[in-house]
Design a protein around this motif. Sequence first.
Motif, PDB file in Angstrom:
ATOM      1  N   GLU A 149       0.833  -1.212   0.000  1.00 29.03           N
ATOM      2  CA  GLU A 149       0.000   0.000   0.000  1.00 29.03           C
ATOM      3  C   GLU A 149       0.863   1.255   0.000  1.00 29.03           C
ATOM      4  OE1 GLU A 149      -3.823  -1.831   2.450  1.00 29.03           O
ATOM      5  OE2 GLU A 149      -2.478  -0.383   3.391  1.00 29.03           O
ATOM      6  N   LYS A 150       1.925   1.221   0.803  1.00 31.30           N
ATOM      7  CA  LYS A 150       2.836   2.375   0.797  1.00 31.30           C
ATOM      8  C   LYS A 150       3.490   2.551  -0.558  1.00 31.30           C
ATOM      9  CE  LYS A 150       6.723   4.341   3.396  1.00 31.30           C
ATOM     10  NZ  LYS A 150       7.685   4.120   4.479  1.00 31.30           N
ATOM     11  N   ALA A 151       3.890   1.402  -1.158  1.00 29.64           N
ATOM     12  CA  ALA A 151       4.504   1.483  -2.502  1.00 29.64           C
ATOM     13  C   ALA A 151       3.504   1.999  -3.528  1.00 29.64           C
ATOM     14  CB  ALA A 151       5.022   0.108  -2.909  1.00 29.64           C
ATOM     15  N   GLU A 152       2.226   1.577  -3.387  1.00 30.69           N
ATOM     16  CA  GLU A 152       1.198   2.087  -4.314  1.00 30.69           C
ATOM     17  C   GLU A 152       1.024   3.595  -4.180  1.00 30.69           C
ATOM     18  OE1 GLU A 152      -1.632  -1.922  -4.533  1.00 30.69           O
ATOM     19  OE2 GLU A 152      -2.298  -0.109  -3.497  1.00 30.69           O
ATOM     20  N   LYS A 153       1.017   4.064  -2.936  1.00 31.34           N
ATOM     21  CA  LYS A 153       0.931   5.518  -2.737  1.00 31.34           C
ATOM     22  C   LYS A 153       2.119   6.224  -3.374  1.00 31.34           C
ATOM     23  CE  LYS A 153      -1.692   5.304   1.597  1.00 31.34           C
ATOM     24  NZ  LYS A 153      -1.674   5.637   3.040  1.00 31.34           N
ATOM     25  N   GLU A 154       3.312   5.645  -3.122  1.00 31.32           N
ATOM     26  CA  GLU A 154       4.501   6.266  -3.725  1.00 31.32           C
ATOM     27  C   GLU A 154       4.453   6.215  -5.247  1.00 31.32           C
ATOM     28  OE1 GLU A 154       7.611   5.149  -0.081  1.00 31.32           O
ATOM     29  OE2 GLU A 154       7.748   4.167  -2.020  1.00 31.32           O
ATOM     30  N   ARG A 155       3.955   5.050  -5.785  1.00 30.13           N
ATOM     31  CA  ARG A 155       3.835   4.963  -7.251  1.00 30.13           C
ATOM     32  C   ARG A 155       2.826   5.963  -7.795  1.00 30.13           C
ATOM     33  NH1 ARG A 155       4.314  -0.636  -6.394  1.00 30.13           N
ATOM     34  NH2 ARG A 155       2.054  -0.885  -6.396  1.00 30.13           N
ATOM     35  N   ALA A 156       1.715   6.163  -7.040  1.00 29.75           N
ATOM     36  CA  ALA A 156       0.722   7.154  -7.482  1.00 29.75           C
ATOM     37  C   ALA A 156       1.326   8.556  -7.508  1.00 29.75           C
ATOM     38  CB  ALA A 156      -0.501   7.109  -6.565  1.00 29.75           C
ATOM     39  N   ALA A 157       2.088   8.868  -6.420  1.00 32.49           N
ATOM     40  CA  ALA A 157       2.752  10.181  -6.406  1.00 32.49           C
ATOM     41  C   ALA A 157       3.752  10.294  -7.544  1.00 32.49           C
ATOM     42  CB  ALA A 157       3.436  10.392  -5.056  1.00 32.49           C
ATOM     43  N   ALA A 158       4.513   9.204  -7.740  1.00 32.92           N
ATOM     44  CA  ALA A 158       5.489   9.221  -8.845  1.00 32.92           C
ATOM     45  C   ALA A 158       4.799   9.328 -10.193  1.00 32.92           C
ATOM     46  CB  ALA A 158       6.342   7.953  -8.784  1.00 32.92           C
ATOM     47  N   ALA A 159       3.638   8.631 -10.331  1.00 34.48           N
ATOM     48  CA  ALA A 159       2.897   8.713 -11.602  1.00 34.48           C
ATOM     49  C   ALA A 159       2.386  10.124 -11.845  1.00 34.48           C
ATOM     50  CB  ALA A 159       1.730   7.724 -11.568  1.00 34.48           C
ATOM     51  N   LYS A 160       1.901  10.763 -10.757  1.00 36.14           N
ATOM     52  CA  LYS A 160       1.438  12.149 -10.921  1.00 36.14           C
ATOM     53  C   LYS A 160       2.582  13.059 -11.328  1.00 36.14           C
ATOM     54  CE  LYS A 160      -0.916  15.864  -8.494  1.00 36.14           C
ATOM     55  NZ  LYS A 160      -1.470  16.317  -7.202  1.00 36.14           N
ATOM     56  N   LEU A 161       3.744  12.882 -10.617  1.00 35.74           N
ATOM     57  CA  LEU A 161       4.908  13.689 -10.988  1.00 35.74           C
ATOM     58  C   LEU A 161       5.334  13.407 -12.415  1.00 35.74           C
ATOM     59  CD1 LEU A 161       7.107  15.662 -10.115  1.00 35.74           C
ATOM     60  CD2 LEU A 161       8.417  13.733  -9.227  1.00 35.74           C
ATOM     61  N   ALA A 162       5.293  12.105 -12.775  1.00 35.36           N
ATOM     62  CA  ALA A 162       5.677  11.742 -14.152  1.00 35.36           C
ATOM     63  C   ALA A 162       4.700  12.332 -15.166  1.00 35.36           C
ATOM     64  CB  ALA A 162       5.721  10.225 -14.286  1.00 35.36           C
ATOM     65  N   LYS A 163       3.399  12.352 -14.785  1.00 36.79           N
ATOM     66  CA  LYS A 163       2.419  12.945 -15.699  1.00 36.79           C
ATOM     67  C   LYS A 163       2.673  14.428 -15.890  1.00 36.79           C
ATOM     68  CE  LYS A 163      -2.540  13.352 -16.440  1.00 36.79           C
ATOM     69  NZ  LYS A 163      -3.881  13.115 -15.869  1.00 36.79           N
ATOM     70  N   GLU A 164       2.954  15.130 -14.755  1.00 36.28           N
ATOM     71  CA  GLU A 164       3.258  16.562 -14.899  1.00 36.28           C
ATOM     72  C   GLU A 164       4.508  16.773 -15.747  1.00 36.28           C
ATOM     73  OE1 GLU A 164       1.444  17.916 -10.534  1.00 36.28           O
ATOM     74  OE2 GLU A 164       3.596  17.946 -10.917  1.00 36.28           O
ATOM     75  N   GLN A 165       5.525  15.942 -15.457  1.00 38.02           N
ATOM     76  CA  GLN A 165       6.739  16.050 -16.279  1.00 38.02           C
ATOM     77  C   GLN A 165       6.452  15.713 -17.734  1.00 38.02           C
ATOM     78  OE1 GLN A 165       9.599  13.523 -14.392  1.00 38.02           O
ATOM     79  NE2 GLN A 165       9.933  14.902 -12.647  1.00 38.02           N
TER      80      GLN A 165
END
Length: 632
Positions: free
Chosen positions: A369-385
Amino acid sequence: SCVAAVTLRRGWTPGKHSRDLRLGAAREFSALRTLGEELGLSERCAIFCTMALTGPEKAMYNFLIKREAAGNLNATQSKQLEALKKKVGPATPASPQPLKGKVVTAPPPPAADAAKQAAAQKARAEKAKADAAKVAAAKKAELEAAKARAQAEAVAKQKKEQEAKAAALAKAKAARDAAEAKKKADALAAAKKEQEEKQRAEAARQQALAAAKKKEQEEKLAAARAKARADAERREREAAAAAKLKAEKEALAKKKAAEEAARIKAEQEAAARKRAEAAAKLKADQEAAAARRRAEEAASAKRRAEELAAKRKRDEEAAAAAAKRRAEEAERARLKAEADAKAARARAEAAALKQKEDERLRQEKLAREKAEKERAAAAKLAKEQADAAKKETERLAREKAASEIKARMKREAEERERKARAEKERVEAERVKRERKAAAARAAEEKRVAAEQARLAEEQRLAELAEERAEVDLRAQRDREQREHAERREREEREAREAAARLNAEREQQQRELAEQAARKKQEAAQRKKEAADQKRKEAEAKARAIEEAAVQKRADDERRKQEAAAAAEREAAARAAEEEEARKAEEAQEALAKAAAAEAAKNKPTSPRAKPPPRRAAGGAAAKPVVASKS
């Protein structure tokens, strides 16, 4: 193609007859164009003989074609597109594409059609002049009509003012006459009526003041009513605008609510699926535990059945093997107790291992679950990038397209120059070849060539005179067309600049709207992220509670199974004790029977010590031990 046709027809070479080739090619081109116009092939002629667009015209043409495809053309843009289509033909994929930035002038007409072209040009000029005269006359008539209307309105206004002024003068004169009559009447009146006259005068003055005040109040009231009407209209407009804005906001809110409801429903469904999966897993674990318990009970029953079978077999054995059987049973009991203890330890270890495995799975789930949260944050950052990279890529693509267009234009120019050089070299080679061939054949045909050359020289002189006259006319026409083309190009460039400015303004407006929309979306995404985090936290708490409840239930089941195993062990120990008691009683009975048999044998022993009585069977079926007679 026209140059090739003239070269093949006349046999001229570019080096020797370059001027003749230019004029002949111009005549061929003009003849083809005139023939197409006479046959009514306007579209083909437009495609074949059209003038290419300049760089700004090409950009404006592409922009207007896209706007037309999207259905966003206004009246001015439609007129501009029609004018550009007349130059380049209909905007279809099969239409020839004009050269970028190259200005091509129309070819000069041939000398034979100069008179016809001049007459047509003169007719077009006269028609344009007549049209201009008609337009000027219409504008003049319209201006005169407007002037007449303005004069009529001024006369009517002046007449109305004069009538109002005359009415005011008449009213003032009547007032003056009345005042004079009143003064005369007052002078003739008696002294006793002087006070009454003063009172009536005061009353008249008060009445006049009241009338003036009433009139002023009515004017104020009318102005207030007009202002109120204007305010009401303004409020109605504002209310309509507010209602429209409110409707838009409500529609947006409904849309957002629908999206949020769909998202919440999807999250709830996902949570329900997860809960169902956890319940299914828990149920599967419980079923597996029940199956293991049933298997253990079946194994215990099987062992009891085997022990009963062994008991029945032991009962059939001889009494002489009782001690050995008891020893063996004691050994088996010890081994079984050790096996049971070992099995209990194994079960305890398995329970501990399972508890550790459950704890490990819970830790892994929390880590996932923690990794999923981190992946979601990373995905959002990746989307913005990715969005930023996409914008940068689009900008680079536009720059690359511009550089490619420039490079393509340069390559096309270089290709044309290369082809021209190659053609020139080929023509030069052919010329050299023909000259060599002509030099080889010239020795045999000098007399005929001399006569032919004289005749050709005369014809050439006449043709040159005619061509010089045609060339002068052509140069004049070319200069005139170039001036017209330059004026038209300047006008179109100005229109293109205006269109580009409007387009830039629209793009800036769109960019501002997109920025506002992005800000709103970012805010909504933050809100959704916060709500999702709260939902995930609640789900994690619920999952933790479910896991804790499952662990408590599992511990209770393990404790119950332990108690059942202890009870079963106690029952088995009681059964073994009962069996041993029965075996002991049976041995005692056998020993009693043996003693009784020995006593009976002692009573019935023979006189001769060598005589031995036959052995007797005990009550249990086993042969009794022989009793040795005592010497005493």
